[in-house]
Design a protein around this motif. Sequence first.
Motif, PDB file in Angstrom:
ATOM      1  N   ALA A  73       5.264  11.197  17.764  1.00 39.40           N
ATOM      2  CA  ALA A  73       5.857   9.953  17.268  1.00 39.40           C
ATOM      3  C   ALA A  73       5.099   8.729  17.773  1.00 39.40           C
ATOM      4  O   ALA A  73       4.823   7.803  17.013  1.00 39.40           O
ATOM      5  CB  ALA A  73       7.323   9.870  17.683  1.00 39.40           C
ATOM      6  N   LEU A  74       4.762   8.719  19.062  1.00 39.46           N
ATOM      7  CA  LEU A  74       4.010   7.585  19.603  1.00 39.46           C
ATOM      8  C   LEU A  74       2.611   7.495  18.998  1.00 39.46           C
ATOM      9  O   LEU A  74       2.129   6.403  18.710  1.00 39.46           O
ATOM     10  CB  LEU A  74       3.910   7.699  21.124  1.00 39.46           C
ATOM     11  N   THR A  75       1.981   8.636  18.782  1.00 42.84           N
ATOM     12  CA  THR A  75       0.644   8.643  18.188  1.00 42.84           C
ATOM     13  C   THR A  75       0.672   8.120  16.762  1.00 42.84           C
ATOM     14  O   THR A  75      -0.162   7.287  16.376  1.00 42.84           O
ATOM     15  CB  THR A  75       0.058  10.061  18.231  1.00 42.84           C
ATOM     16  N   VAL A  76       1.634   8.599  15.976  1.00 45.66           N
ATOM     17  CA  VAL A  76       1.757   8.142  14.585  1.00 45.66           C
ATOM     18  C   VAL A  76       2.096   6.656  14.543  1.00 45.66           C
ATOM     19  O   VAL A  76       1.519   5.890  13.757  1.00 45.66           O
ATOM     20  CB  VAL A  76       2.817   8.973  13.832  1.00 45.66           C
ATOM     21  N   ASN A  77       3.008   6.223  15.404  1.00 48.62           N
ATOM     22  CA  ASN A  77       3.393   4.808  15.447  1.00 48.62           C
ATOM     23  C   ASN A  77       2.210   3.939  15.858  1.00 48.62           C
ATOM     24  O   ASN A  77       1.964   2.885  15.270  1.00 48.62           O
ATOM     25  CB  ASN A  77       4.560   4.629  16.408  1.00 48.62           C
ATOM     26  N   ALA A 120      -2.112  -2.648  18.135  1.00 45.77           N
ATOM     27  CA  ALA A 120      -1.260  -1.496  18.428  1.00 45.77           C
ATOM     28  C   ALA A 120       0.123  -1.948  18.866  1.00 45.77           C
ATOM     29  O   ALA A 120       0.287  -2.974  19.511  1.00 45.77           O
ATOM     30  CB  ALA A 120      -1.886  -0.640  19.508  1.00 45.77           C
ATOM     31  N   ASP A 121       1.093  -1.151  18.501  1.00 44.46           N
ATOM     32  CA  ASP A 121       2.480  -1.408  18.879  1.00 44.46           C
ATOM     33  C   ASP A 121       3.094  -0.084  19.302  1.00 44.46           C
ATOM     34  O   ASP A 121       3.044   0.889  18.558  1.00 44.46           O
ATOM     35  CB  ASP A 121       3.244  -2.005  17.699  1.00 44.46           C
ATOM     36  N   ILE A 122       3.637  -0.047  20.498  1.00 39.63           N
ATOM     37  CA  ILE A 122       4.282   1.166  20.999  1.00 39.63           C
ATOM     38  C   ILE A 122       5.756   0.857  21.196  1.00 39.63           C
ATOM     39  O   ILE A 122       6.112  -0.144  21.810  1.00 39.63           O
ATOM     40  CB  ILE A 122       3.647   1.629  22.326  1.00 39.63           C
ATOM     41  N   SER A 123       6.602   1.730  20.655  1.00 37.76           N
ATOM     42  CA  SER A 123       8.035   1.473  20.692  1.00 37.76           C
ATOM     43  C   SER A 123       8.768   2.631  21.363  1.00 37.76           C
ATOM     44  O   SER A 123       8.517   3.804  21.053  1.00 37.76           O
ATOM     45  CB  SER A 123       8.549   1.285  19.263  1.00 37.76           C
ATOM     46  N   LEU A 124       9.673   2.308  22.249  1.00 35.34           N
ATOM     47  CA  LEU A 124      10.515   3.308  22.889  1.00 35.34           C
ATOM     48  C   LEU A 124      11.419   3.986  21.870  1.00 35.34           C
ATOM     49  O   LEU A 124      11.731   5.169  21.987  1.00 35.34           O
ATOM     50  CB  LEU A 124      11.348   2.652  23.998  1.00 35.34           C
TER      51      LEU A 124
END
Length: 168
Positions: free
Chosen positions: A108-112, A123-127
């Motif tokens: 999920a983090l990689t795809v996001n 880049a944007d990383i979301s919890l």
Amino acid sequence: FFYNQNEPVRFIDFAGSGVVHITGGLAGLIGTWIMGPRHGRFGEENKGMFFGHSVPLINLGFCFLLIGFLCFNGGSELAIVGAGEHGTIVAKCFMNTIIAGSAGGVVALTVNYGSTRMRRGYADISLYYLMNGALAGMVAVAAGSNNLEQGWALFIGSFGKSVLSFWS
């Protein structure tokens, strides 16, 4: 593909988790169909009117669901001591659940990360995506958590998040 008429077809649904998730998904689908969309949700006049959710409350709910999945998968063995390999199976359930959830979260983090990098240029990383992917991985591995090898738990958790991303 590999059906042998001399051997019975076996399907093992550990603790009925397939039935639990199919029933929940079907109930959600029927409820959504009956209720319909929220009034004012779609349309240009209300664009930007709906705000995001509370990330701390989502995180709290995720922690409850993580503990619930561990208890559901491990507790479905119904014993941890006694004759037999109950303790080994419970440990395998815990380990497979955690591995599949971790794999779903990483996917999920990689795809996001990749999709926001391509769309926005940064880049944007979301919890939120991490927790959503981890839940998808744990749901995907629940029915077979008692007799899967760890490599398959990793694959199934990753595949579960990929399916969720495709259908969402």
